[in-house]
Design an enzyme around this catalytic site. Structure first.
Site, mmCIF file in Angstrom:
data_model
loop_
_atom_site.group_PDB
_atom_site.id
_atom_site.type_symbol
_atom_site.label_atom_id
_atom_site.label_comp_id
_atom_site.label_asym_id
_atom_site.label_seq_id
_atom_site.Cartn_x
_atom_site.Cartn_y
_atom_site.Cartn_z
ATOM 1 N N CYS A 6 8.718 5.549 15.734
ATOM 2 C CA CYS A 6 9.194 5.560 17.129
ATOM 3 C C CYS A 6 10.228 4.449 17.314
ATOM 4 C CB CYS A 6 8.039 5.373 18.109
ATOM 5 S SG CYS A 6 7.052 6.856 18.373
ATOM 6 N N ASN A 84 3.679 15.336 4.046
ATOM 7 C CA ASN A 84 2.318 14.880 3.782
ATOM 8 C C ASN A 84 1.570 14.873 5.112
ATOM 9 O OD1 ASN A 84 2.856 14.405 1.034
ATOM 10 N ND2 ASN A 84 3.679 12.375 1.482
ATOM 11 N N HIS A 95 3.506 9.504 12.179
ATOM 12 C CA HIS A 95 4.566 10.081 13.024
ATOM 13 C C HIS A 95 5.174 11.147 12.122
ATOM 14 C CE1 HIS A 95 8.111 9.431 15.991
ATOM 15 N NE2 HIS A 95 8.511 10.397 15.154
ATOM 16 N N HIS A 97 6.968 13.456 9.761
ATOM 17 C CA HIS A 97 8.233 13.278 9.046
ATOM 18 C C HIS A 97 8.309 14.251 7.888
ATOM 19 C CE1 HIS A 97 5.198 10.464 7.533
ATOM 20 N NE2 HIS A 97 5.727 10.630 6.326
ATOM 21 N N HIS A 99 9.964 14.611 4.243
ATOM 22 C CA HIS A 99 10.710 13.991 3.145
ATOM 23 C C HIS A 99 11.672 15.051 2.618
ATOM 24 C CE1 HIS A 99 7.768 10.589 2.361
ATOM 25 N NE2 HIS A 99 6.949 11.434 2.945
HETATM 26 P P1 DGP Z 1 4.189 9.268 3.963
HETATM 27 O O1 DGP Z 1 3.506 8.521 2.868
HETATM 28 O O2 DGP Z 1 4.339 10.743 3.651
HETATM 29 O O3 DGP Z 1 3.562 9.014 5.301
HETATM 30 O O4 DGP Z 1 5.660 8.710 4.009
HETATM 31 C C1 DGP Z 1 6.020 7.582 4.720
HETATM 32 C C2 DGP Z 1 7.297 7.103 4.123
HETATM 33 O O5 DGP Z 1 7.914 6.246 5.045
HETATM 34 C C3 DGP Z 1 7.127 6.319 2.827
HETATM 35 O O6 DGP Z 1 7.797 7.005 1.781
HETATM 36 C C4 DGP Z 1 7.796 4.983 3.110
HETATM 37 C C5 DGP Z 1 8.600 5.258 4.357
HETATM 38 N N1 DGP Z 1 8.710 4.137 5.278
HETATM 39 C C6 DGP Z 1 7.702 3.400 5.795
HETATM 40 N N2 DGP Z 1 8.191 2.467 6.647
HETATM 41 C C7 DGP Z 1 9.531 2.648 6.672
HETATM 42 C C8 DGP Z 1 10.592 1.991 7.365
HETATM 43 O O7 DGP Z 1 10.398 1.055 8.146
HETATM 44 N N3 DGP Z 1 11.850 2.436 7.130
HETATM 45 C C9 DGP Z 1 12.106 3.469 6.276
HETATM 46 N N4 DGP Z 1 13.374 3.826 6.110
HETATM 47 N N5 DGP Z 1 11.127 4.124 5.612
HETATM 48 C C10 DGP Z 1 9.863 3.712 5.808
#
Ligand code: DGP
Length: 111
Positions: A6, A84, A95, A97, A99
């Site tokens: 967010c 995931n 949140h 997302h 990939h």
């Molecule tokens: P998941 O494990 O599927 O919930 O993926 C979360 C992803 O989010 C993980 O690959 C790392 C990424 N991530 C976590 N915090 C941040 C952030 O602050 N910035 C960015 N660009 N990616 C983030």
């Protein structure tokens, strides 16, 4: 609510964003697992795919419609979309997302 995605979606720091619409934005994953590893998120808080409702489906529609635009923009012809969902599936940020992974051959099945 404290939610890192967010915070990102609020748009205070857009310098890494590769794409956005009124409803979603896309930026590189902080911990890339492939040469191309982007995250596509809705600009409203939806916890996961399990939280989809008729009243937020327009955000998901917009995210899906954005995918070919993003991959075309980056010149990626082959890619994998991953959502995931839930702790055991590896969801660490609650949140929704997607990939978008590409830029190398991707094994199947995933671990
Ligand atoms: P998941 O494990 O599927 O919930 O993926 C979360 C992803 O989010 C993980 O690959 C790392 C990424 N991530 C976590 N915090 C941040 C952030 O602050 N910035 C960015 N660009 N990616 C983030």
């Amino acid at each position: 609510m404290n939610c890192i995605f967010c915070d990102i979606a609020s748009g205070e720091d857009k310098k890494n964003w590769v794409f956005e619409t009124e409803k979603c934005c896309c930026f590189p994953d902080i911990d890339p697992k492939a040469p191309v590893h982007l995250l596509l998120i809705p600009k409203i808080h939806i916890s996961s795919l399990q939280d989809l409702k008729k009243n937020n489906i327009e955000f998901i529609n917009d995210m899906f419609l954005s995918i070919p635009k993003i991959t075309e923009k980056l010149g990626i012809k082959s890619y994998r979309l991953v959502a995931n969902t839930g702790k055991d599936a590896g969801q660490s940020v609650m949140h929704l997302h997607f990939h978008i992974l590409g830029g190398r051959e991707l094994g199947w099945p995933p671990g």
